[in-house]
Structures are given as structure tokens and as C-alpha cells.
Scaffold this motif. Structure first.
Motif, PDB file in Angstrom:
ATOM      1  N   LYS A  39       0.826  -1.210   0.000  1.00  0.00           N
ATOM      2  CA  LYS A  39       0.000   0.000   0.000  1.00  0.00           C
ATOM      3  C   LYS A  39       0.862   1.263   0.000  1.00  0.00           C
ATOM      4  N   ARG A  40       2.063   1.159   0.552  1.00  0.00           N
ATOM      5  CA  ARG A  40       2.944   2.319   0.662  1.00  0.00           C
ATOM      6  C   ARG A  40       3.919   2.449  -0.497  1.00  0.00           C
ATOM      7  N   LEU A  41       3.828   1.602  -1.486  1.00  0.00           N
ATOM      8  CA  LEU A  41       4.752   1.679  -2.628  1.00  0.00           C
ATOM      9  C   LEU A  41       4.734   3.047  -3.297  1.00  0.00           C
ATOM     10  N   SER A  42       3.604   3.700  -3.282  1.00  0.00           N
ATOM     11  CA  SER A  42       3.523   5.016  -3.926  1.00  0.00           C
ATOM     12  C   SER A  42       4.400   6.049  -3.234  1.00  0.00           C
ATOM     13  N   GLU A  43       4.813   5.775  -1.990  1.00  0.00           N
ATOM     14  CA  GLU A  43       5.697   6.687  -1.266  1.00  0.00           C
ATOM     15  C   GLU A  43       7.145   6.590  -1.758  1.00  0.00           C
TER      16      GLU A  43
ATOM     17  N   ALA B 107       9.654   6.493  -7.956  1.00  0.00           N
ATOM     18  CA  ALA B 107       9.087   5.704  -9.052  1.00  0.00           C
ATOM     19  C   ALA B 107      10.061   4.660  -9.579  1.00  0.00           C
TER      20      ALA B 107
ATOM     21  N   ARG C  31      10.131   1.495  -7.195  1.00  0.00           N
ATOM     22  CA  ARG C  31       8.898   0.782  -6.832  1.00  0.00           C
ATOM     23  C   ARG C  31       8.906  -0.671  -7.272  1.00  0.00           C
TER      24      ARG C  31
END
Length: 92
Positions: free
Chosen positions: A50-54, A57, A60
Motif C-alpha cells: 500500500k505504501r509503494l507510492s511513497e 518511481a 517501486r
């Protein structure tokens, strides 16, 4: 510390801690609780996804692959421990 290093560090710590806890478990209820805590929908490894967007890029994909590896390793360790527990129960 960058977000990449934070997530990778969290995954490494999570895997080590979960494997140590699993090794010390005895009994079906303890195994079920461990599985829910470490592989369930709200497990820590799932929060990394869920935190990959943090993460940056370009990192990831690597972090996602590592998270999948940790999840698969924990699933395999759980299955092995559960099988051993079943064998021990049958032997009694």
C-alpha cells in the motif's frame, strides 16, 4: 534515510522477526494467529504494498518484488511449520 531504504529495511526486519516468532510457536491456535498477523489482509507486509507510492518511481518495482519475495518466504515457512505441527499431532 530515503523511503526506499525505509521500506526495504522494514521488509527485512519484518521477515526476520516473523520467522523467529514462527519458529517458537506451538499449537494450531498460535499458528493461526501468526498467519493472520503476518500474512493477513492487514499484515505488515501488505502495508508495504500500500505504501509503494511513497517510494521513488524508479525503485517501486524493486521494492514490490522484494515485498513479494518476503510474502512468499513467509507463506512457505508457515506451510512448513503447519505441516510439521500436523505430523506431530498425528504422532501423539
Amino acid at each position: 534515510m530515503s523511503e526506499k531504504n525505509t521500506l526495504i529495511g522494514e521488509l527485512e526486519t519484518l521477515q526476520t522477526r516473523a520467522e523467529v516468532e514462527l519458529a517458537a510457536l506451538d499449537g494450531d491456535e498460535a499458528l493461526a494467529n501468526w498467519k493472520a498477523a503476518n500474512l493477513g489482509k492487514n499484515a505488515l507486509v501488505m502495508t508495504v504494498f500500500k505504501r509503494l507510492s511513497e517510494a521513488p518511481a524508479e525503485e517501486r518495482a524493486h521494492i514490490g518484488q522484494l515485498a513479494n519475495q518476503v510474502k512468499r518466504a513467509l507463506e512457505a515457512a508457515y506451510e512448513q511449520k503447519a505441516a510439521a505441527s500436523r505430523e506431530n499431532a498425528l504422532a501423539r
